[in-house]
Design a protein around this motif. Structure first.
Motif, PDB file in Angstrom:
ATOM      1  N   UNK A   1     -38.715 -52.155 -50.676  1.00  0.00           N
ATOM      2  CA  UNK A   1     -38.119 -53.181 -51.535  1.00  0.00           C
ATOM      3  C   UNK A   1     -38.661 -53.123 -52.948  1.00  0.00           C
ATOM      4  N   UNK A   2     -39.976 -52.916 -53.089  1.00  0.00           N
ATOM      5  CA  UNK A   2     -40.570 -52.795 -54.420  1.00  0.00           C
ATOM      6  C   UNK A   2     -40.052 -51.558 -55.150  1.00  0.00           C
ATOM      7  N   UNK A   3     -39.884 -50.464 -54.417  1.00  0.00           N
ATOM      8  CA  UNK A   3     -39.305 -49.269 -55.028  1.00  0.00           C
ATOM      9  C   UNK A   3     -37.888 -49.566 -55.510  1.00  0.00           C
ATOM     10  N   UNK A   4     -37.133 -50.296 -54.707  1.00  0.00           N
ATOM     11  CA  UNK A   4     -35.778 -50.684 -55.120  1.00  0.00           C
ATOM     12  C   UNK A   4     -35.783 -51.524 -56.384  1.00  0.00           C
ATOM     13  N   UNK A   5     -36.768 -52.395 -56.511  1.00  0.00           N
ATOM     14  CA  UNK A   5     -36.882 -53.212 -57.718  1.00  0.00           C
ATOM     15  C   UNK A   5     -37.157 -52.319 -58.924  1.00  0.00           C
ATOM     16  N   UNK A   6     -38.116 -51.400 -58.791  1.00  0.00           N
ATOM     17  CA  UNK A   6     -38.449 -50.508 -59.905  1.00  0.00           C
ATOM     18  C   UNK A   6     -37.257 -49.654 -60.325  1.00  0.00           C
ATOM     19  N   UNK A   7     -36.553 -49.110 -59.347  1.00  0.00           N
ATOM     20  CA  UNK A   7     -35.384 -48.282 -59.660  1.00  0.00           C
ATOM     21  C   UNK A   7     -34.264 -49.154 -60.219  1.00  0.00           C
TER      22      UNK A   7
END
Length: 84
Positions: free
Chosen positions: A35-41
Motif C-alpha cells: 500500500x505504501x508503494x502504491x502511495x509513492x507511485x
C-alpha cells in the motif's frame, strides 16, 4: 489545517477501501508495504501527466524525478544514482 483535513480524508478513504477488501487495520506488514508503494507511485501520476501534456520526455522524468522521490536517500546516506 488543510494538511490535517486532507490527511484525515485520505485516511477515511483508505479505511473504506480496507473495509471493502476485508483487510483489518493495521494491515499485515506485506499488505501495508505494498500500500505504501502504491502511495509513492500514485504521487507521481499527476506530475507524469503534467509532463506528458507539456510534451516533455517522460522517460527522463521517470529516471530522475520519480526515481529519486520513490527511492529517496539510500541507507548509506547517498542519493540514488542518476543515469548518464
Amino acid at each position: 489545517m488543510k494538511a490535517y483535513l486532507a490527511s484525515l480524508a485520505a485516511g477515511l478513504l483508505v479505511g473504506i477501501v480496507y473495509s471493502l477488501l476485508g483487510v483489518r487495520s493495521p494491515a499485515p506488514p506485506v499488505i501495508a508495504l505494498i500500500g505504501l508503494l502504491g502511495i509513492l507511485v500514485g504521487e507521481q501520476v499527476v506530475p507524469l501527466v503534467r509532463h506528458a501534456a507539456a510534451g516533455h520526455a517522460l522517460v527522463a522524468f521517470v529516471r530522475t524525478d520519480c526515481r529519486s522521490h520513490i527511492f529517496g536517500r539510500l541507507p548509506d546516506g547517498t542519493a540514488p544514482e542518476k543515469d548518464a
